[in-house]
Each structure stands twice: as C-alpha cells, then as structure tokens.
Design an enzyme around this catalytic site. Structure first.
Site, mmCIF file in Angstrom:
data_model
loop_
_atom_site.group_PDB
_atom_site.id
_atom_site.type_symbol
_atom_site.label_atom_id
_atom_site.label_comp_id
_atom_site.label_asym_id
_atom_site.label_seq_id
_atom_site.Cartn_x
_atom_site.Cartn_y
_atom_site.Cartn_z
ATOM 1 C CG HIS A 146 24.382 31.942 53.040
ATOM 2 N ND1 HIS A 146 23.669 32.925 53.687
ATOM 3 C CD2 HIS A 146 25.622 32.473 52.801
ATOM 4 C CE1 HIS A 146 24.447 34.003 53.835
ATOM 5 N NE2 HIS A 146 25.633 33.742 53.308
HETATM 6 C C1 TV1 Z 1 32.896 33.178 41.161
HETATM 7 C C2 TV1 Z 1 33.926 34.035 40.826
HETATM 8 C C3 TV1 Z 1 31.915 33.559 42.061
HETATM 9 C C4 TV1 Z 1 33.980 35.312 41.395
HETATM 10 C C5 TV1 Z 1 30.985 35.246 43.582
HETATM 11 C C6 TV1 Z 1 30.104 37.975 45.996
HETATM 12 C C7 TV1 Z 1 31.958 34.829 42.643
HETATM 13 C C8 TV1 Z 1 31.083 36.507 44.130
HETATM 14 C C9 TV1 Z 1 33.002 35.723 42.288
HETATM 15 C C10 TV1 Z 1 30.072 36.925 45.103
HETATM 16 C C11 TV1 Z 1 32.143 37.339 43.731
HETATM 17 C C12 TV1 Z 1 28.274 36.917 46.290
HETATM 18 C C13 TV1 Z 1 25.350 37.124 45.162
HETATM 19 C C14 TV1 Z 1 24.197 37.485 42.916
HETATM 20 C C15 TV1 Z 1 23.109 36.300 44.163
HETATM 21 C C16 TV1 Z 1 24.540 36.567 44.021
HETATM 22 C C17 TV1 Z 1 30.424 31.406 53.774
HETATM 23 C C18 TV1 Z 1 21.757 37.449 42.379
HETATM 24 C C19 TV1 Z 1 33.372 39.359 43.966
HETATM 25 C C20 TV1 Z 1 29.349 32.297 54.257
HETATM 26 C C21 TV1 Z 1 28.019 34.434 49.916
HETATM 27 C C22 TV1 Z 1 27.864 35.664 49.056
HETATM 28 C C23 TV1 Z 1 28.644 34.721 51.281
HETATM 29 C C24 TV1 Z 1 27.098 35.345 47.824
HETATM 30 C C25 TV1 Z 1 28.905 33.445 52.052
HETATM 31 C C26 TV1 Z 1 26.960 36.537 46.878
HETATM 32 C C27 TV1 Z 1 29.183 33.640 53.528
HETATM 33 N N1 TV1 Z 1 28.973 37.944 46.701
HETATM 34 N N2 TV1 Z 1 33.057 36.951 42.858
HETATM 35 N N3 TV1 Z 1 28.912 36.271 45.324
HETATM 36 N N4 TV1 Z 1 22.932 36.774 42.784
HETATM 37 N N5 TV1 Z 1 26.069 36.199 45.816
HETATM 38 O O1 TV1 Z 1 25.368 38.287 45.464
HETATM 39 O O2 TV1 Z 1 28.131 34.298 54.184
HETATM 40 O O3 TV1 Z 1 30.324 34.419 53.724
HETATM 41 O O4 TV1 Z 1 32.235 38.582 44.298
HETATM 42 ZN ZN ZN Z 2 29.730 36.015 54.767
#
Ligand code: TV1
Ligand code: ZN
Ligand code: CA
Length: 393
Positions: A146
């Site tokens: 990303h």
């Molecule tokens: C801290 C503590 C951060 C608990 C993040 C899930 C947390 C997430 C957390 C989380 C979580 C996301 C969004 C919302 C954008 C945000 C390595 C508007 C239980 C490659 C990245 C996902 C995936 C980001 C990375 C996503 C990869 N999901 N708990 N955060 N905002 N961010 O939705 O592709 O795997 O979830």
């Molecule tokens: Zn992922």
C-alpha cells in the site's frame, strides 16, 4: 547432450533479517512482525534451510529507497520520533503528515530501520534473480503493497515491492506482478500505471464502503489514454466474502494463464499476503493453505524467475503454516512435509494452545458463507479477456 546431467529443481534463496522481527506496531495493532520469526522457526524445524541459500538481508540504503520514494517523505520518516498523537474528540481524524502517526501507520521505535530492512530483503532477493544465482527468491518480510511515493498507508511505509520490481526491470524486459493478499495492491498498481513493462494483477475483497482500501473495481484498469503505454496493464479481480480454494484456483489459473499468454513476462513477482486465508483476523476469504499455495505452485511452473513476497496475515500461526508450505513448494519438498512433524520447541510452544494436533495444512478458523457466484467469476474472466485484447508483448 548425452551424459550431461542438470541439477534437479530450482535454486532457491531465502532472505530475512531477524532484527526486523523485533519491532512492534503497538499492543493491539494487528500487524505483528514476530509472525516472521514464527514462520522462520517452522521453516527451519522442517529442515528446509538445507535446500536453500540463506541470507541475512541488509538494510536498504537511502538512495535505494529513493528509487521510488520522495526524499522529503524519506527525510521525515528518518527523523520523526514515536510521539503518540494525542486523541482529540473534536478532530478524530487529524491531517497527519504523510499519513504517519495514525492508528494504521503508527510511529514506533526503530520505524526507519524496520522499513529499510523490509526493503533490503526484497532488493537482495531481486538482485539474486538478476544475477541468475537464484531461480526463486523468497522475502517473507516484504510485500508492503500500500505504500505510496510520498505516503504511508495501511500498515505500509516503504513499498519494498516497487523497489524490487524497479531492480528487476534493469535486467528483465517485462515483470508480471500478482497480489493474492485479501487487500487491493493499490500502491504497486499506481506506481506502474504509466508503463507497459509491468502488468499488475490483484485479487482482493472488494467493498468500497466497508473494506480497505476501497479501490480495485473490475473496470479499474488504470488511466486510459492512447498516450499512456500502461493502459490496460492494471488488472483487478474484485471478490466477495467466503471464496473457496476451488473457485480461487479456477480464477487464478484462468486469469493468470491469460495474462502470461498475452503479456509474456520475463519474471514474476508474487505477493503472498496470508490474510486471504480462512480464519484471518482481518480477512474475509475461505482459502486453505493448499489453495493459497496452489498460486505459488502455478507461478513456479511457468518456469521463469520468481520472487515471493510476504504481505498481510493477521493470525500468526496460519501465516506461518502458509509461508512454510509455500517455501516447501519452492524447494519441491511439499510431498515430504506430510510425513513430518516439526519437533522444534519454538513451534510446539506457540501451538500448545491449539486443540487440534498442530498440523501444517489444517488452519484455524470457521469458514464464512460463500458470497461468490459462479456467474460473477465468469464475468471477471470475460472482462479480463477483453482488457488483454489491448495488450501486445
Ligand atoms: C491499531 C489497533 C490499528 C487496532 C487497525 C483493520 C488497527 C485495524 C487495529 C485495521 C484494526 C484496517 C482502515 C479506516 C482507513 C482505515 C500488509 C478510514 C481490527 C498489507 C491494511 C488495512 C492491510 C488497513 C495491509 C485498514 C495489508 N483494517 N485494528 N485497519 N480508515 N484501515 O480500514 O494489505 O494486509 O482492525
Ligand atoms: Zn492485506
Ligand atoms: Ca490483493
């Protein structure tokens, strides 16, 4: 020629850095760098290191990171201190500089080192393919798809994949990038929007309102213009919850088979994000270790240089299972695994809470209802076929 015997199988190199694995994103953050330690201990306990060249990867230099990233971003990344951003009820979404310091991309101790080690492993792996010292190079610490030129995003700060592909382009005319992480590989796709030397294909859960990052619709094929040589070279496979091994295997074979036929890549870069497995803390699919690993096997059988990256994966024991199984595919040991039980202590300690006997291929987690119809999957293959009409290698 008679009498000349070729060495069987492929040369495989394995690139990791134990110092990378010590970093912490924070107590509750889903990204756990120690999943790399767990994976490695399982891989080693099966004795696989004897069938590969093992390297401790270096940290990438500033100049290497700057082959993709903007210098003002790198300078900031190198100097910010891990001060927690105070939570403000009036403004719960503050404008973060370069998107750094929020909950997804927190600032933590040693952040710059962590990033440069991830990129260093990916780059070392790419260089082994360039010098032909390896046929398959593995960098499970990479795959952070990303990250943008000047922005952190979704747990990713430095796009090690883009940096590694830029290296591959120095010695290979065309690179096919394939992304089986459950999230859309937006950073890699965007980086190569304007070139016809890289084709990007991402398979992902697609639900723009509710699932990160919200991009990667079927008809998102990059900026379309007659002046852009990269038009039609971004392929997206948007999926719903609960896709099974059988469906995924059919789709992967159809889509990637056609991409290889038209694009004729000279090397493949495969991001093996393990969050597409069933039971993943953030994922939505029903893939088993076998279904996930079948993608690695397919790519290996193409018989051109292959680099394997890690990526997402938020149920660490399942991540270790998948990446161990996939390492065994690279070295052609997958059949031997079934008859082996790892006895090494780190593995047993981590798995002692599992009720099932800790086997490699049986992963944790309940299956989800499958929301993918065969009709939808056929439409995807149809659309991809139409896109590929514009592609001429
Ligand atoms: C801290 C503590 C951060 C608990 C993040 C899930 C947390 C997430 C957390 C989380 C979580 C996301 C969004 C919302 C954008 C945000 C390595 C508007 C239980 C490659 C990245 C996902 C995936 C980001 C990375 C996503 C990869 N999901 N708990 N955060 N905002 N961010 O939705 O592709 O795997 O979830
Ligand atoms: Zn992922
Ligand atoms: Ca993906």
């Amino acid at each position: 020629e008679a009498g000349v015997t070729r060495p069987k199988g492929y040369n495989v190199s394995f690139h990791c850095n134990p110092d990378m694995e010590k970093h912490h994103f924070g107590q509750t953050h889903p990204m756990k760098p120690w999943r790399l330690t767990l994976s490695k201990s399982l891989i080693y306990s099966y004795g696989m290191s004897f069938a590969m060249d093992n390297y401790i990867s270096r940290a990438a230099t500033y100049e290497e990171l700057a082959s993709f990233h903007a210098t003002d971003y790198l300078d900031f990344l190198g100097t910010v201190l891990p001060e927690p951003v105070p939570f403000d009820v009036e403004n719960p979404n503050p404008d973060l500089k370069f998107n750094l310091g929020g909950s997804d991309c927190p600032l933590f101790e040693g952040l710059y080192d962590y990033c440069s080690m991830s990129a260093g492993g990916a780059l070392d792996a790419a260089r082994k393919l360039c010098t032909k010292q390896s046929d398959i190079a593995i960098a499970w610490g990479g795959g952070l798809h990303h990250a943008k030129k000047s922005e952190a995003s979704g747990f990713c700060y430095i796009n090690d994949i883009v940096i590694a592909i830029l290296q591959l382009l120095r010695c290979y005319p065309r690179v096919l990038y394939i992304d089986i992480d459950v999230h859309h590989g937006d950073g890699v796709e965007e980086a190569f929007f304007s070139t016809d030397r890289v084709m990007t294909v991402s398979f992902h859960k697609y639900d723009p309102q509710n699932f990160f990052p919200g991009t990667g619709a079927l008809d998102d094929n990059g900026p379309q213009s007659e002046h852009n040589p990269g038009s039609h070279h971004a392929i997206n496979v948007p999926l719903n919850d609960g896709i099974t091994d059988e469906q995924y295997d059919w789709l992967f074979n159809s889509v990637i088979g056609k991409c290889i036929e038209k694009f004729r890549p000279s090397a493949i870069a495969l991001q093996c994000g393990a969050d597409s497995l069933a039971g993943d803390r953030l994922g939505r699919f029903n893939l088993q270790v076998q279904g996930h690993g079948a993608c690695v096997d397919f790519c290996k059988r193409v018989g051109i240089p292959l680099i394997l990256f890690g990526g997402g994966g938020y149920t660490p024991r399942n991540v270790a299972r998948a990446w161990t199984y996939e390492t065994s595919i690279a070295i052609d040991h997958q059949d031997k695994l079934k008859h082996m039980i790892p006895t090494h202590t780190p593995w047993r300690d981590h798995f002692r809470h599992e009720t099932l006997f800790p086997t490699l291929e049986q992963i944790l987690g309940e299956p989800r209802p499958n929301r993918n119809t065969q009709k939808k999957l056929q439409d995807i293959v149809q659309h991809v076929t139409e896109q590929l009409r514009f592609v001429q290698a």
